[in-house]
Design an enzyme around this catalytic site. Structure first.
Site, short mmCIF file in Angstrom:
data_model
loop_
_atom_site.label_atom_id
_atom_site.label_comp_id
_atom_site.label_asym_id
_atom_site.label_seq_id
_atom_site.Cartn_x
_atom_site.Cartn_y
_atom_site.Cartn_z
CG ASP A 113 12.97 -1.26 5.64
OD1 ASP A 113 13.64 -0.51 6.39
OD2 ASP A 113 12.45 -0.86 4.58
NE ARG A 142 9.81 -3.97 5.17
CZ ARG A 142 9.28 -3.63 6.35
NH1 ARG A 142 8.55 -2.53 6.46
NH2 ARG A 142 9.46 -4.40 7.41
NE ARG A 167 4.80 1.40 2.04
CZ ARG A 167 5.91 1.15 2.74
NH1 ARG A 167 6.05 0.03 3.40
NH2 ARG A 167 6.88 2.04 2.76
CG HIS A 218 3.02 1.12 7.70
ND1 HIS A 218 4.38 0.91 7.82
CD2 HIS A 218 2.57 0.21 6.79
CE1 HIS A 218 4.74 -0.07 6.99
NE2 HIS A 218 3.67 -0.50 6.36
CB CYS A 221 8.06 0.66 13.04
SG CYS A 221 7.04 2.03 12.54
N1 ARG Z 1 11.34 1.62 5.86
C1 ARG Z 1 10.21 0.84 6.30
C2 ARG Z 1 9.16 0.81 5.20
O1 ARG Z 1 9.00 1.80 4.52
C3 ARG Z 1 9.65 1.39 7.57
C4 ARG Z 1 8.56 0.54 8.15
C5 ARG Z 1 7.97 1.10 9.40
N2 ARG Z 1 7.06 0.20 9.98
C6 ARG Z 1 5.87 0.51 10.50
N3 ARG Z 1 5.21 -0.41 11.12
N4 ARG Z 1 5.32 1.69 10.33
O2 ARG Z 1 8.47 -0.16 5.00
#
Ligand code: ARG
Length: 270
Positions: A57, A82, A128, A157, A251
């Site tokens: 990612d 991550r 998040r 997000h 993203c």
């Molecule tokens: N697979 C990543 C996650 O779930 C995607 C992140 C997308 N980033 C964003 N800025 N919305 O963290």
């Protein structure tokens, strides 16, 4: 941007990710290259980060941190999958001479959850980013913050459902926010373009405004009329491989006016 060398869906940390429907690496590379070429055609200088194996990612550079006035607040990822990215991003920002601050272990996912409207930092929380991180980030950057509550896990997000095109124009998907936060968004700018669920689910709000061009996934074409009225042109790119991971144009991009000499910022640099 960070090349998709090691990109893939190998774990599931949002409702879009299914390890059973894998990414086509060829197609992902083509889609990523097309975005990079689009930025270059629009006169944006693209700075590249080195991808690292085992961190699929990392391609989503929006989550590296949030920058303002030459400083950066580094992300602290919610999910352990991550967290290995953090040291890479810290090193990259330090390499560019930016003072790197952090949230002392409180979850915060950078520009994915923190977007400037003028010189106000608008932050999303609920999935998040921890709400407690927001005052820390605002203090570190010396700015005022507005807090918005995200309630739909598909829009985990802020940048999946909210996009400032300029200080007076915002795209947003109301269904992603609590009623109080929807009302808050409607007071944030002169022109607030409401994006219906069908279009938002195609990652249309995950957009980057470069001058008068709104670069996003193909779904943004569904907003062409409203964007034209606001003085913008929609430019939709195929983003299907990245949408399998829950991401789109925004993203994949971290605006760095500090490094790129002002070009390429979707946000007014203040
Ligand atoms: N697979 C990543 C996650 O779930 C995607 C992140 C997308 N980033 C964003 N800025 N919305 O963290």
């Amino acid at each position: 941007m960070c090349p998709p060398t090691y990109f893939g869906v190998v774990y599931e940390i949002n409702p879009w990710m299914h390890v059973a429907s894998p990414v086509d690496p060829r197609r992902a590379a083509d889609q990523w290259e097309a975005l990079r070429a689009t930025y270059q055609d629009l006169g944006v200088e693209v700075v590249l980060a080195d991808p690292a194996p085992g961190l699929p990612d990392m391609v989503f550079t929006a989550n590296a941190g949030v920058t303002w006035d030459g400083r950066v607040v580094l992300s602290r990822f919610r999910h352990p999958q991550r967290q290995g990215e953090e040291s890479h991003w810290r090193e990259l920002f330090a390499h560019h001479g930016m003072p790197v601050l952090d949230t002392q272990g409180i979850s915060f996912e950078g520009a994915g959850d923190a977007l400037f409207v003028g010189d106000t930092l608008v932050c999303g929380y609920g999935f998040r980013t921890d709400r407690a991180a927001i005052p820390l980030v605002a203090r570190a950057l010396g700015v005022d913050a507005v807090e918005l509550e995200l309630v739909d896990p598909r829009y985990y997000h802020l940048d999946t459902c909210f996009c400032p095109l300029d200080a007076g124009t915002i795209l947003f998907a109301p269904a992603a926010f609590s009623p109080a936060s929807q009302a808050r968004v409607r007071r944030l700018a002169r022109r607030v373009i409401e994006v219906p669920n069908g279009i938002a689910a195609g990652f249309a709000c995950n957009a980057m405004a470069i001058a008068d061009v709104v670069v996003s996934s193909e779904a943004v074409e569904g907003l062409s009329d409203q964007l034209r009225e606001a003085g913008y042109r929609a430019l939709g790119l195929p983003m299907g491989e990245f949408m399998k991971s829950g991401g789109g144009v925004r993203c994949l991009s971290l605006p760095l006016p500090e490094i790129a000499g002002g070009a390429g910022s979707g946000e007014p640099a203040g």
